[in-house]
Design a protein around this motif. Structure first.
Motif, PDB file in Angstrom:
ATOM      1  N   ASP A  40       0.708  -1.197   0.014  1.00  0.00           N
ATOM      2  CA  ASP A  40       0.090  -0.004  -0.026  1.00  0.00           C
ATOM      3  C   ASP A  40       0.884   1.126   0.040  1.00  0.00           C
ATOM      4  OD1 ASP A  40       0.942   0.292   2.651  1.00  0.00           O
ATOM      5  OD2 ASP A  40      -0.946  -0.390   3.604  1.00  0.00           O
ATOM      6  N   ARG A  41       0.289   2.397   0.072  1.00  0.00           N
ATOM      7  CA  ARG A  41       0.840   3.688  -0.060  1.00  0.00           C
ATOM      8  C   ARG A  41       1.942   3.756   1.019  1.00  0.00           C
ATOM      9  NH1 ARG A  41       1.433   8.187  -2.682  1.00  0.00           N
ATOM     10  NH2 ARG A  41      -0.489   7.891  -4.055  1.00  0.00           N
ATOM     11  N   ALA A  42       1.547   3.661   2.085  1.00  0.00           N
ATOM     12  CA  ALA A  42       2.354   3.668   3.466  1.00  0.00           C
ATOM     13  C   ALA A  42       3.544   2.651   3.307  1.00  0.00           C
ATOM     14  CB  ALA A  42       1.400   3.564   4.667  1.00  0.00           C
ATOM     15  N   PRO A  54      15.877   8.016  -4.440  1.00  0.00           N
ATOM     16  CA  PRO A  54      14.718   8.794  -4.999  1.00  0.00           C
ATOM     17  C   PRO A  54      13.716   7.863  -5.614  1.00  0.00           C
ATOM     18  CG  PRO A  54      16.954   9.492  -5.894  1.00  0.00           C
ATOM     19  CD  PRO A  54      17.103   8.464  -5.039  1.00  0.00           C
ATOM     20  N   VAL A  55      12.532   8.220  -5.637  1.00  0.00           N
ATOM     21  CA  VAL A  55      11.429   7.594  -6.387  1.00  0.00           C
ATOM     22  C   VAL A  55      11.650   7.083  -7.667  1.00  0.00           C
ATOM     23  CG1 VAL A  55       8.939   7.674  -6.887  1.00  0.00           C
ATOM     24  CG2 VAL A  55       9.542   8.774  -4.637  1.00  0.00           C
ATOM     25  N   ARG A  56      12.292   7.930  -8.420  1.00  0.00           N
ATOM     26  CA  ARG A  56      12.594   7.475  -9.906  1.00  0.00           C
ATOM     27  C   ARG A  56      13.683   6.489  -9.968  1.00  0.00           C
ATOM     28  NH1 ARG A  56      10.838   9.699 -14.096  1.00  0.00           N
ATOM     29  NH2 ARG A  56       9.604  11.709 -14.018  1.00  0.00           N
ATOM     30  N   GLU A  57      14.217   6.177  -8.847  1.00  0.00           N
ATOM     31  CA  GLU A  57      15.370   4.968  -8.733  1.00  0.00           C
ATOM     32  C   GLU A  57      14.472   3.898  -8.460  1.00  0.00           C
ATOM     33  OE1 GLU A  57      19.367   3.773  -6.327  1.00  0.00           O
ATOM     34  OE2 GLU A  57      18.967   6.198  -6.991  1.00  0.00           O
ATOM     35  N   LEU A  58      13.416   3.855  -8.077  1.00  0.00           N
ATOM     36  CA  LEU A  58      12.494   2.529  -7.650  1.00  0.00           C
ATOM     37  C   LEU A  58      11.615   2.210  -8.955  1.00  0.00           C
ATOM     38  CD1 LEU A  58      11.996   0.371  -5.745  1.00  0.00           C
ATOM     39  CD2 LEU A  58      10.199   1.626  -4.762  1.00  0.00           C
ATOM     40  N   ASP A  73       9.110  11.754 -18.386  1.00  0.00           N
ATOM     41  CA  ASP A  73       8.876  13.080 -18.464  1.00  0.00           C
ATOM     42  C   ASP A  73       9.109  13.739 -17.054  1.00  0.00           C
ATOM     43  OD1 ASP A  73       7.562  15.943 -18.378  1.00  0.00           O
ATOM     44  OD2 ASP A  73       6.419  15.226 -20.292  1.00  0.00           O
ATOM     45  N   PRO A  74       9.917  14.615 -16.827  1.00  0.00           N
ATOM     46  CA  PRO A  74      10.487  15.252 -15.516  1.00  0.00           C
ATOM     47  C   PRO A  74       8.932  15.870 -14.668  1.00  0.00           C
ATOM     48  CG  PRO A  74      11.514  16.373 -17.010  1.00  0.00           C
ATOM     49  CD  PRO A  74      10.766  15.513 -17.848  1.00  0.00           C
ATOM     50  N   LYS A  75       7.936  16.004 -15.470  1.00  0.00           N
ATOM     51  CA  LYS A  75       6.654  16.789 -14.978  1.00  0.00           C
ATOM     52  C   LYS A  75       6.244  16.136 -13.728  1.00  0.00           C
ATOM     53  CE  LYS A  75       3.041  14.776 -17.823  1.00  0.00           C
ATOM     54  NZ  LYS A  75       2.116  15.130 -18.583  1.00  0.00           N
ATOM     55  N   TRP A  76       6.450  14.690 -13.644  1.00  0.00           N
ATOM     56  CA  TRP A  76       5.692  13.894 -12.556  1.00  0.00           C
ATOM     57  C   TRP A  76       6.336  13.971 -11.136  1.00  0.00           C
ATOM     58  CZ3 TRP A  76       1.223  12.596 -14.457  1.00  0.00           C
ATOM     59  CH2 TRP A  76       1.403  12.088 -15.762  1.00  0.00           C
ATOM     60  N   THR A  77       5.510  14.384 -10.097  1.00  0.00           N
ATOM     61  CA  THR A  77       5.943  14.455  -8.742  1.00  0.00           C
ATOM     62  C   THR A  77       6.237  13.240  -8.329  1.00  0.00           C
ATOM     63  OG1 THR A  77       3.995  14.356  -7.841  1.00  0.00           O
ATOM     64  CG2 THR A  77       4.540  16.602  -8.639  1.00  0.00           C
ATOM     65  N   ASP A  78       6.873  13.242  -7.266  1.00  0.00           N
ATOM     66  CA  ASP A  78       7.035  11.619  -6.593  1.00  0.00           C
ATOM     67  C   ASP A  78       6.004  11.169  -5.987  1.00  0.00           C
ATOM     68  OD1 ASP A  78       9.840  12.171  -6.885  1.00  0.00           O
ATOM     69  OD2 ASP A  78      10.269  12.578  -4.747  1.00  0.00           O
ATOM     70  N   GLN A  79       4.797  12.021  -5.662  1.00  0.00           N
ATOM     71  CA  GLN A  79       3.467  11.376  -5.330  1.00  0.00           C
ATOM     72  C   GLN A  79       2.820  10.781  -6.497  1.00  0.00           C
ATOM     73  OE1 GLN A  79       2.423  10.796  -2.156  1.00  0.00           O
ATOM     74  NE2 GLN A  79       4.497  11.459  -1.665  1.00  0.00           N
ATOM     75  N   GLN A  80       3.058  11.355  -7.609  1.00  0.00           N
ATOM     76  CA  GLN A  80       2.343  10.949  -8.758  1.00  0.00           C
ATOM     77  C   GLN A  80       3.048   9.716  -9.369  1.00  0.00           C
ATOM     78  OE1 GLN A  80       2.953  14.624 -11.122  1.00  0.00           O
ATOM     79  NE2 GLN A  80       0.476  14.916 -11.152  1.00  0.00           N
ATOM     80  N   LEU A  81       4.348   9.465  -9.230  1.00  0.00           N
ATOM     81  CA  LEU A  81       4.946   8.205  -9.544  1.00  0.00           C
ATOM     82  C   LEU A  81       4.571   7.266  -8.497  1.00  0.00           C
ATOM     83  CD1 LEU A  81       8.602   9.910 -10.308  1.00  0.00           C
ATOM     84  CD2 LEU A  81       6.774   9.116 -11.993  1.00  0.00           C
ATOM     85  N   ILE A  82       4.612   7.536  -7.472  1.00  0.00           N
ATOM     86  CA  ILE A  82       4.115   6.502  -6.318  1.00  0.00           C
ATOM     87  C   ILE A  82       2.848   6.001  -6.831  1.00  0.00           C
ATOM     88  CG2 ILE A  82       3.273   6.126  -3.912  1.00  0.00           C
ATOM     89  CD1 ILE A  82       5.945   7.826  -3.462  1.00  0.00           C
ATOM     90  N   ASP A  83       1.723   7.027  -7.242  1.00  0.00           N
ATOM     91  CA  ASP A  83       0.349   6.709  -7.649  1.00  0.00           C
ATOM     92  C   ASP A  83       0.421   5.669  -8.746  1.00  0.00           C
ATOM     93  OD1 ASP A  83      -0.684   8.361  -5.968  1.00  0.00           O
ATOM     94  OD2 ASP A  83      -1.239  10.065  -7.369  1.00  0.00           O
TER      95      ASP A  83
END
Length: 143
Positions: A40-42, A54-58, A73-83
């Motif tokens: 889950d997210r948590a 970093p999120v992108r590394e995962l 695209d670098p526009k995505w935030t970490d939270q969006q990448l997790i989504d």
């Protein structure tokens, strides 16, 4: 009681090699097939924090919808990448291993050796035949 957890994909050679290294240390880990039972997210956020990456590394690119979703695209935030990872667990790179000594994305598979609490119990080679552990339980030096 399992003191080691592996977020595992049995279809992944690296993940299978890491599982073999854990078992070669005498431990039987809690195996979470994360494609069947995604975090889950948590949990995902906790794993990222513990790995301090970093999120992108995962984010896994190969064999995933990474390109179709435009995730380069670098526009995505970490939270969006997790989504995206929560919606498409195949985007989560693997294997992730949690031990009393730390949490790590174990690529290459030998990275798990740095966080295993016990020594290797004997010789072990990767599925491709590359020797990783010698008969004395020591890491084989790469040439």
């Amino acid at each position: 009681m399992n003191t080691i957890t592996i977020y595992h994909n049995p279809a992944c050679g690296t993940s299978r090699n890491v599982l073999a290294l854990i078992r070669n240390s005498g431990e039987e880990p809690c195996v979470i097939e994360y494609l069947k039972t995604p975090p889950d997210r948590a949990t995902l956020e906790r794993l990222l924090a513990e790995m301090a990456i970093p999120v992108r590394e995962l984010l896994r690119q190969k064999g995933t919808p990474f390109e179709e979703l435009g995730l380069a695209d670098p526009k995505w935030t970490d939270q969006q990448l997790i989504d995206f990872m929560l919606e498409h667990p195949i985007l989560i790179n693997r294997p992730i291993v949690v031990t009393p000594l730390g949490t790590r994305l174990c690529r290459p598979s030998e990275a798990v050796l740095d966080i295993l609490p016990g020594p290797q119990q004997g010789a072990l080679s990767k599925e491709d035949g590359e020797a990783v552990i010698d008969a004395k339980g020591q890491r084989v030096a790469k040439h």
